[in-house]
Design an enzyme around this catalytic site. Sequence first.
Site, PDB file in Angstrom:
ATOM      1  N   LYS A  40       0.859  -1.317  -0.155  1.00 37.67           N
ATOM      2  CA  LYS A  40      -0.075   0.057   0.006  1.00 37.67           C
ATOM      3  C   LYS A  40       0.848   1.508   0.041  1.00 37.67           C
ATOM      4  CE  LYS A  40      -0.517  -0.081   4.898  1.00 37.67           C
ATOM      5  NZ  LYS A  40      -1.208   0.269   6.110  1.00 37.67           N
ATOM      6  N   TYR A 279      12.924  32.163  -0.431  1.00 38.75           N
ATOM      7  CA  TYR A 279      11.989  32.927   0.046  1.00 38.75           C
ATOM      8  C   TYR A 279      12.084  33.405   1.469  1.00 38.75           C
ATOM      9  CZ  TYR A 279       8.955  31.314  -3.778  1.00 38.75           C
ATOM     10  OH  TYR A 279       8.548  31.050  -4.869  1.00 38.75           O
TER      11      TYR A 279
HETATM   12  N1  PLP Z   1      -1.123  -5.536   8.115  1.00 43.56           N
HETATM   13  C1  PLP Z   1      -1.918  -4.657   8.041  1.00 43.56           C
HETATM   14  C2  PLP Z   1      -3.394  -5.038   8.334  1.00 43.56           C
HETATM   15  C3  PLP Z   1      -1.609  -3.173   7.931  1.00 43.56           C
HETATM   16  O1  PLP Z   1      -2.557  -2.254   7.870  1.00 43.56           O
HETATM   17  C4  PLP Z   1      -0.408  -2.802   7.812  1.00 43.56           C
HETATM   18  C5  PLP Z   1       0.098  -1.696   7.509  1.00 43.56           C
HETATM   19  O2  PLP Z   1       0.065  -0.718   8.484  1.00 43.56           O
HETATM   20  C6  PLP Z   1       0.515  -3.994   7.765  1.00 43.56           C
HETATM   21  C7  PLP Z   1       0.075  -5.275   7.936  1.00 43.56           C
HETATM   22  C8  PLP Z   1       2.044  -3.764   7.577  1.00 43.56           C
HETATM   23  O3  PLP Z   1       2.607  -2.836   8.694  1.00 43.56           O
HETATM   24  P1  PLP Z   1       4.336  -2.699   8.901  1.00 43.56           P
HETATM   25  O4  PLP Z   1       4.835  -1.834   7.934  1.00 43.56           O
HETATM   26  O5  PLP Z   1       4.363  -2.083  10.286  1.00 43.56           O
HETATM   27  O6  PLP Z   1       4.872  -3.902   8.655  1.00 43.56           O
END
Ligand code: PLP
Length: 385
Positions: A40, A279
Site C-alpha cells: 500500500k 523565500y
Molecule cells: N497488516 C495490516 C493490516 C496493516 O494495515 C499494515 C500496515 O499498516 C501492515 C500489516 C504492515 O505494517 P508494517 O509496515 O508495520 O509491517
Amino acid sequence: EYQLARRRTYLKIDLDILTENVSILKSLCSQNTDILAVLKGNAYGHGSIEVGKHLRDIGVRHFAVASPWEAIELRKAGIESFIQIFGNACEEEIPDLLEYDLVPTVGSVEFLEEWALYTQDSCPNYLLQSTYPDETRRQIVIKVDTGMSRNGFQPEMLDDVVNYCDEKGIKIHSIMTHFAAAWDNPQFTSLQLETFLNVAAKYRSRGIKLHAANSAGTLLGYGTELDFVRPGIAMYGLPPDTTEMAISMYQRLGLRPILSWMAKPNLVKTMSEGRCVGYDKTYRCSEGEVIATIPLGYADGFNRLLSGRGIITTENGSECPVIGRVSMDAISVRLPQNEEQCKNFYIFKNDFTSPNSVVELAKQLQTITYDVTTSLAARLARVYS
Ligand code: PLP
C-alpha cells in the site's frame, strides 16, 4: 540508464537488498509461513508496480494494498497474484473487487449481506465471469478486532460470521487480526494474539488460513507460526521505530534500507557578503560561500520543516546544510570548501546513521519512517537496480 541520464534527481531502489530483506524476514517464521507483502501507499513510496513485480519474480504470491484503486494499478501492470484490500470493505467497492478479483477485508455484517447478493445470480454476469481461476475467486478475509478498534468484528461474533458465510456460500480465504502496539507493548500484543487464537484457531483445520503479524510482530515473534506474516516497513529495510534498540536489531539481522534519493545541482553560485537565499530571505551569506541549487522540494516529499535544518551529503559523505526555505521545487545547500565541485548528492542515504538516513529524518521531523517514505511524490523518477 535512460532515466539516470535525463534526471537531476531520482530515487534509487536496490531490489537485491529487497530480496535479502524478504529472506531474512522469512527466516524468522515457521517453515510453512508465507509472506503477504504489503504494497500500500505505493509500496511505502518505493513504487508498488516494480516492487510488486520483483517480489512476484522471487516467489512472493500474496500482496496487500489499502484500496481497490491501488490494486487495479497492479492488475493493469500484469500482476495476477492474490491481492487483499486492507481497508474496511465497503459496498461501493464490490464491482471493482469482483471485476479485478480482489480480496476484501470484511468487518461488518452490512458488507457481508451485500457481498452475498453480488455473488449470487442477481449479480451482472460480466462481474461473475473472469479470467481468474474459480477456486481463488470471490474470497474474503474476515478481520477480528482484538484491540485496534478501527476495523473487524468483535471476537465473540466470529462463529456467527463464519456460519453466515457457510450459509451463503461465501468463500473464506483467511481470518486475521492486526496488532496495535507490537513493537513496544508485549503484554498487550500477547493478549491480542491469545484473544485471536481463542476464537479463530479452530477454523484452521478447515483450511482457513490465519494471520496477525505486521513487521514488528514478525521481528519480535508474535504470530510467526501462523499461515502468513504481513510485513511492510521491514521489507523496505526500515524500522517501525527510531530507537537505538530497533536499529541495532536491524543491524544484527542484516536488514538494510533499499532506498536512496540522489540529486545533482542545477546551479552553483559563489556568494558575496550579505546576499540572501530563498523565500523570506531567511539565510544571509558570508563572503565567498558556495551555494548549490538542487531541483527538488516539498512537492517531491522533502519536508518544508527541513528549511534551515536539513542536511544532505556529498558522495564522499561530507555534510551540506540546507539553507533558507525549502521551496516547492528547489532547495539550496551550502557546499563544504573542499567539495565545491561535487556533482552527486545523497538527499536520503540508505543507511541508519548518516544525518540524512530515513531514520534520522524521521527523528528530526518527530515522525515515523513510514511518513518519510510515503511522502515521496509520484513525480520523482524511481530507478531500480
Ligand atoms: N497488516 C495490516 C493490516 C496493516 O494495515 C499494515 C500496515 O499498516 C501492515 C500489516 C504492515 O505494517 P508494517 O509496515 O508495520 O509491517
